[in-house]
Design an enzyme around this catalytic site. Sequence first.
Site: not given
Length: 549
Positions: A388-390
């Site tokens: 998702f948020e990397h």
Amino acid sequence: MTMTEIQNPILPGFNPDPSILRVGDDYYIATSTFEWYPGVQIHHSRDLRHWRLLTRPLDRAAQLDMRGDPDSGGVWAPCLTRADGQFWLIYTDMKRRDGAWKDSHNYLVTAPAIEGPWSDPVYLNSSGFDPSLFHDEDGRKWLLNMVWDHNQTGGDRFGGILCQEYSVAEQRLTGPVHNIYRGTDHKLTEGPHLYRRDGYYYLLTAEGGTGYDHAVTMARSRDLLGPYETDPQKHLVTAKDAPDAYLQRAGHGDIVETQGGEFYLVHLCSRPLDETRATETGRADGIHADDVRRSPLGRETAIQKLTWEPGAFPRLAHGGPAPAATVPAPDLPEHPFDATPARTTFAPDRLPIDFQWLRIPAPERLFSLTERPGALRLFGRESPGSQFEHALVARRQTEIAFTAETEIDMQPGDYQHFAGLVAWYGRFKFHYLAVTANEAGERVLTVYSCPADWPDARITLPIAPIPLPGEAPVRLGCDVDGAVLRFRYAREGGDWRDLGIALDQSAISDEAGNGPGNNFTGAFVGMCAHDTSGRGRPADFLHFFYEAR
């Protein structure tokens, strides 16, 4: 090699599933980008020999949002065409790729110019992947894609090539769906492209999966909807019977005709490391003893010259189906481009085009080019395993041997905050030289390694933490030579220090882990920041350097 030859691959590093287009004197190749954002790479050439990365058209949430997409999901097999005064780009967003079912959504965007502006997408279908758009001579348009048959239990769920008319006025598919070609006994039929020539419709497909049996197969019919007869030679290009060929895994191609009437085929390929082409005796370097070929650069794009006589199937100009390492260049003026500088500095206007990030259409959540002028600020987000948020910004590995360096300015608050230089393939394949803190809150340097050789993909820590007293920036570097990666670091005003460990760079490849044909991207090297506490604490990167060795 003379100036009249093209050296393969023409698009080195991760650039698979090429779709080629000529518009006047300009040539464009669109390639798959999978989970990397923005989506679809488009390269430009004027001589088929020299290429430059020009644009990535899928750059906003309305066109592409890959949060949650798996590794090697996302954008599959784009098709780039031009008709009616505009460019047409078809692509798949693969939401699920494992198991009996696939969730593959196909879309169309258009633009008046190759650099945009590109439209919001038109949804087409979700019956399969590898869509392409054929513009017939009568003005009608037809969508082709392979169909996924989840009811098949024999291992081949590739149900054939579907064809359905596309209505421009209604912006949707219309009329009956036709299964026009079910492929050959080589199976796994996908990647369709259609051409009209000499009273025939020629259908090019990919077969055999994307491992070492990959191939391009041709068929033709007098009628668009078939029946199609397979070329008696069956495969136009394949390396499946040429295990010693320089280019392996040759398949998934597309054909272009030059201004002078010459024909060329572009196709994906890979270059296994020499030290992994071996055999039952295993690897000489002792890092990984098996007989599996490994290609860290992933699936690249190569080109082959064709002969295509009237009324006949095309053939490779050099004979046989095995791909050539060098091919004759077309009769076109040479048109080189300026080389990309090895050293990258960060300006506030835009991220340099060689760099991408993962999945998210909101880059401001991951990085800033303005909060610290002259630096790339990465905000520590979720873990390296996140879909998702990397916060990872990286560029492709394009050479077998290279050097990469960066300089990081970071004050970790605790051991949940870490950032640094990473050699990356996916969530379970990476080597990561990280600045972090120990339990006492003291700044240290460590290495996280996940070489994908174990079924549980566990992380190893191959060095004891190295103290980094003070607050000065730290230089981080890596040197890759084929299957070996070595990390190094330097403190302010000091010399480089090798960490004294050799890591397996061949593990950062398609083939590592669950074998060839199951992973579809390639090795990257870049900068990343993580903060598993959820505070989003930043790390600043002052420059980046990449150079072939």
